[in-house]
Design a protein around this motif. Structure first.
Motif, PDB file in Angstrom:
ATOM      1  N   VAL A  30      19.106  12.229 -37.881  1.00 16.93           N
ATOM      2  CA  VAL A  30      19.997  11.893 -36.773  1.00 16.93           C
ATOM      3  C   VAL A  30      20.071  10.400 -36.481  1.00 16.93           C
ATOM      4  N   THR A  31      18.949   9.695 -36.598  1.00 15.50           N
ATOM      5  CA  THR A  31      18.996   8.262 -36.298  1.00 15.50           C
ATOM      6  C   THR A  31      19.783   7.512 -37.357  1.00 15.50           C
ATOM      7  N   ILE A  32      19.644   7.912 -38.627  1.00 12.47           N
ATOM      8  CA  ILE A  32      20.401   7.268 -39.686  1.00 12.47           C
ATOM      9  C   ILE A  32      21.870   7.658 -39.591  1.00 12.47           C
ATOM     10  N   GLN A  33      22.155   8.894 -39.178  1.00 13.84           N
ATOM     11  CA  GLN A  33      23.544   9.282 -38.916  1.00 13.84           C
ATOM     12  C   GLN A  33      24.184   8.299 -37.940  1.00 13.84           C
ATOM     13  N   ALA A  34      23.467   8.030 -36.861  1.00 16.72           N
ATOM     14  CA  ALA A  34      24.014   7.127 -35.846  1.00 16.72           C
ATOM     15  C   ALA A  34      24.216   5.732 -36.422  1.00 16.72           C
ATOM     16  N   GLU A  35      23.261   5.264 -37.227  1.00 15.45           N
ATOM     17  CA  GLU A  35      23.388   3.944 -37.843  1.00 15.45           C
ATOM     18  C   GLU A  35      24.591   3.891 -38.783  1.00 15.45           C
ATOM     19  N   ILE A  36      24.737   4.923 -39.627  1.00 17.51           N
ATOM     20  CA  ILE A  36      25.831   4.943 -40.595  1.00 17.51           C
ATOM     21  C   ILE A  36      27.177   5.025 -39.885  1.00 17.51           C
ATOM     22  N   LEU A  37      27.270   5.884 -38.872  1.00 16.61           N
ATOM     23  CA  LEU A  37      28.523   5.999 -38.131  1.00 16.61           C
ATOM     24  C   LEU A  37      28.850   4.696 -37.410  1.00 16.61           C
ATOM     25  N   GLY A  38      27.819   4.064 -36.851  1.00 18.70           N
ATOM     26  CA  GLY A  38      28.028   2.767 -36.216  1.00 18.70           C
ATOM     27  C   GLY A  38      28.474   1.723 -37.227  1.00 18.70           C
ATOM     28  N   LEU A  39      27.865   1.769 -38.418  1.00 16.13           N
ATOM     29  CA  LEU A  39      28.238   0.852 -39.487  1.00 16.13           C
ATOM     30  C   LEU A  39      29.692   1.066 -39.907  1.00 16.13           C
ATOM     31  N   LEU A  40      30.086   2.340 -40.092  1.00 16.79           N
ATOM     32  CA  LEU A  40      31.466   2.631 -40.476  1.00 16.79           C
ATOM     33  C   LEU A  40      32.444   2.161 -39.404  1.00 16.79           C
ATOM     34  N   ALA A  41      32.069   2.344 -38.143  1.00 12.40           N
ATOM     35  CA  ALA A  41      32.940   1.889 -37.055  1.00 12.40           C
ATOM     36  C   ALA A  41      33.078   0.367 -37.071  1.00 12.40           C
ATOM     37  N   GLU A  42      31.965  -0.310 -37.348  1.00 12.07           N
ATOM     38  CA  GLU A  42      31.985  -1.771 -37.408  1.00 12.07           C
ATOM     39  C   GLU A  42      32.869  -2.262 -38.559  1.00 12.07           C
ATOM     40  N   LEU A  43      32.700  -1.650 -39.735  1.00 13.68           N
ATOM     41  CA  LEU A  43      33.491  -2.036 -40.893  1.00 13.68           C
ATOM     42  C   LEU A  43      34.965  -1.686 -40.696  1.00 13.68           C
ATOM     43  N   GLN A  44      35.195  -0.571 -40.024  1.00 18.32           N
ATOM     44  CA  GLN A  44      36.576  -0.169 -39.747  1.00 18.32           C
ATOM     45  C   GLN A  44      37.281  -1.222 -38.895  1.00 18.32           C
ATOM     46  N   LYS A  45      36.582  -1.697 -37.902  1.00 14.30           N
ATOM     47  CA  LYS A  45      37.155  -2.719 -37.014  1.00 14.30           C
ATOM     48  C   LYS A  45      37.356  -4.035 -37.758  1.00 14.30           C
ATOM     49  N   LYS A  46      36.382  -4.367 -38.596  1.00 11.42           N
ATOM     50  CA  LYS A  46      36.424  -5.635 -39.332  1.00 11.42           C
ATOM     51  C   LYS A  46      37.512  -5.633 -40.396  1.00 11.42           C
ATOM     52  N   LEU A  47      37.647  -4.517 -41.119  1.00 15.85           N
ATOM     53  CA  LEU A  47      38.552  -4.456 -42.272  1.00 15.85           C
ATOM     54  C   LEU A  47      39.880  -3.778 -41.963  1.00 15.85           C
ATOM     55  N   GLY A  48      39.982  -3.165 -40.788  1.00 16.96           N
ATOM     56  CA  GLY A  48      41.177  -2.392 -40.485  1.00 16.96           C
ATOM     57  C   GLY A  48      41.266  -1.119 -41.305  1.00 16.96           C
ATOM     58  N   MET A  49      40.116  -0.652 -41.759  1.00 14.14           N
ATOM     59  CA  MET A  49      40.044   0.504 -42.649  1.00 14.14           C
ATOM     60  C   MET A  49      40.281   1.799 -41.883  1.00 14.14           C
ATOM     61  N   ALA A  50      41.031   2.712 -42.490  1.00 16.09           N
ATOM     62  CA  ALA A  50      41.208   4.047 -41.932  1.00 16.09           C
ATOM     63  C   ALA A  50      40.144   4.964 -42.530  1.00 16.09           C
ATOM     64  N   ILE A  51      39.751   5.969 -41.771  1.00 18.18           N
ATOM     65  CA  ILE A  51      38.726   6.907 -42.237  1.00 18.18           C
ATOM     66  C   ILE A  51      39.237   8.326 -42.044  1.00 18.18           C
ATOM     67  N   LEU A  52      39.138   9.116 -43.105  1.00 16.46           N
ATOM     68  CA  LEU A  52      39.424  10.546 -43.029  1.00 16.46           C
ATOM     69  C   LEU A  52      38.100  11.257 -43.234  1.00 16.46           C
ATOM     70  N   PHE A  53      37.616  11.902 -42.183  1.00 17.16           N
ATOM     71  CA  PHE A  53      36.255  12.413 -42.108  1.00 17.16           C
ATOM     72  C   PHE A  53      36.277  13.936 -42.203  1.00 17.16           C
ATOM     73  N   ILE A  54      35.728  14.479 -43.302  1.00 25.09           N
ATOM     74  CA  ILE A  54      35.639  15.922 -43.485  1.00 25.09           C
ATOM     75  C   ILE A  54      34.231  16.352 -43.109  1.00 25.09           C
TER      76      ILE A  54
END
Length: 547
Positions: A191-215
């Motif tokens: 769970v803690t790494i989940q939070a880190e990874i999701l936070g990381l993806l959110a950070e990269l999404q904001k930085k790169l303007g990346m879209a995410i399709l999450f299954i």
């Protein structure tokens, strides 16, 4: 997060996916429309077999050989369906990347992590070998791989499940994609790494303007992370809307069922008067790792350090902790499936150090259910043969008919049709395969079962069924369980005693209610918050980054 009036970059229209099987054509996806806007996070949820992954596999040209697709899948106006492979390869892996659910089947066991990360960087980014290596090291640091320089030289089997998943995420992010398709990317993560990874993806999404399709089947992640949601059932989209609308005002009965399928209930503790079946003290496991061909000497990993526990009749001990904390290694050491130090006593008999032959009389009473049922069930044996294999060793006097009867009874006990006993593992869903693995353990009428992440890859609705199944089996046969999991909600519902591990050591233990409701250590507090307050954790991460 979604931007106002943002451009539609991924557009799916009328997608149908059909597989030809010996029993005829199976329509896995039956005419689905969905889209993703630039910078948006869209979640696709549904139970196993709903078709959610097959849509993306079809769009990316990755269907199995017996699959066929019709309809349209456009990336920024380019039609992907039917696109020549040479042209498609310039899109996937660069502009559109995909993270798969099971990293061990996606990573090449013969290549180092460095080589596997560097390959897409060099192919799509045109970097030199040295520059690609620097980028690979940067990516491993980005996804919080410990000792990243050393891990570059590692092979997939030398990493934990969570570490392998993080490598897959690093590979997907290597070329700063425009759209990231993530197929159950956090299933194997604590769970803690989940939070880190999701936070990381959110950070990269904001930085790169990346879209995410999450299954995903994890609705807690969806609520904390997604802008919009598509709910799928039996190959169709049955409901779609903003995340807030889906969670607060679901319209369809199926969506309501998914939202209600959280593990619930609790197990009352067993009394101190119950006999102790398994008594362990000072258990330690050290792995000696060899150095590489050019790197010289090896090193040691202290996977488990001086751990003890007492398992009583009818008790369930839940062992939780991050990936690499040693919880699975401890489970194997207790059953003498790998060398260890310390004392392990089963019903008064010290079994520590017993070899394979000496352990054989005890195996029927000390069973294990592994995390990946597909990997632990022989693909060449029928389900009936798999379930009765242990009977050939431990009850050789049984006739073939008697073994078949026992297999049929075991299948009934785990909620499967005994008529399925002549089928092969690949013909079953993930939840059904896990039931088969449990049946294989139960058929021997053991006293202790170690369950290693038995629900981690299952939908919440199926998890709930497995929890009910385990409770019923435990009550019927007075079984004792050691339940190893990073899913704290499942442990809370199933275990009456909890042990929290970190870096091979026990940081906290006690009755489950006390550990979960009033954790003493900071580490346990972090685990609980990440498990039950993910949205708040991600909000705090975002605020910290903004500050």
């Amino acid at each position: 997060m979604q931007q106002e009036n943002s451009e539609r970059i991924f557009d799916i229209r009328g997608i149908r996916v059909t597989f030809e099987t010996p029993d005829g054509a199976v329509e896995a996806v039956r005419g689905v429309d969905m889209h993703v806007n630039a910078g948006e996070t869209v979640a696709v949820v549904g139970e196993s077999g709903s078709g959610k992954s097959q849509i993306m596999m079809a769009a990316m040209g990755l269907l199995a050989s017996n699959g066929a697709v019709s309809g349209s899948a456009r990336y920024r106006g380019q039609e992907l369906i039917g696109m020549p492979r040479s042209k498609l390869n310039k899109v996937r892996g660069a502009k559109v990347t995909m993270i798969f659910q099971e990293p061990m089947t996606s990573l090449d066991p013969l290549y180092t992590i460095e080589r596997q990360i560097c390959e897409p960087i060099r192919v799509h980014g045109g970097l030199s070998g040295a520059a690609a290596r620097r980028r690979a090291l940067e990516l491993l640091k980005l996804v919080h791989i410990p000792d990243p320089e050393r891990r570059l030289k590692s092979y997939p089997h030398e990493l934990s499940g969570g570490q392998r998943q993080r490598v897959m995420i690093a590979m997907a992010l290597a070329n700063d994609p425009d759209l990231l398709i993530a197929d159950e990317p956090t299933t194997a993560l604590d769970v803690t790494i989940q939070a880190e990874i999701l936070g990381l993806l959110a950070e990269l999404q904001k930085k790169l303007g990346m879209a995410i399709l999450f299954i995903t089947h994890d609705l807690g992640i969806v609520e904390a992370f997604a802008d919009r949601v598509y709910v799928m059932q039996k190959g169709l989209v049955v409901e779609t809307g903003t995340t807030a609308d889906i969670f607060q005002r679901p319209a369809e009965a199926y969506t309501k069922m998914l939202l209600a399928a959280e593990p619930e209930g609790h197990k009352p503790p067993v009394g101190d008067d119950k006999p102790i079946l398994l008594d362990a003290d000072g258990v330690s496991v050290t792995f000696s790792m060899k150095g590489g061909l050019f790197s010289g000497g090896g090193f040691e990993i202290k996977a488990v350090q001086n751990v003890g526990l007492r398992l009583r009749a009818g008790q369930t001990i839940g062992i939780v902790g991050e990936s690499g904390s040693g919880k699975s290694t401890l489970g194997r050491a207790l059953l003498q499936l790998l060398p260890s130090e310390g004392r392990v006593v089963y019903q008064g008999t010290p079994i520590q150090g017993f070899d394979r032959g000496a352990m054989r009389p005890y195996r029927r009473n000390l069973q294990m259910v592994f995390q990946d049922p597909y990997g632990s069930l022989s693909p060449r044996m029928t389900v009936g043969e798999i379930i009765t294999e242990g009977l050939l060793v431990h009850e050789p006097s049984l006739s073939g008919r008697e073994r078949e009867q026992r297999a049929m009874q075991a299948l009934k006990e785990v909620g499967l049709d005994p008529g399925m006993r002549n089928r092969f593992p690949h013909e079953f869903s993930g939840g059904q395969r896990q039931r088969i693995a449990i049946a294989r353990a139960v058929v021997l009428k053991p006293t202790v079962i170690v369950l290693d992440e038995p629900t981690s890859a299952l939908d919440r609705s199926v998890q709930k069924q497995i929890i009910t199944l385990l409770r019923d089996i435990q009550e019927n046969y007075n079984l004792s369980f050691i339940f190893i999991s990073h899913d704290l909600a499942v442990v809370k519902a199933l275990a009456d005693y909890a042990i929290v591990m970190r870096s091979g050591q026990v940081v906290e233990e006690g009755p489950t209610g006390e550990v979960f409701d009033n954790p003493r250590s900071d580490y346990t507090k972090d685990l609980m918050e990440a498990a039950f307050n993910l949205k708040q954790v991600l909000s705090r991460q975002a605020a910290a980054r903004a500050g």
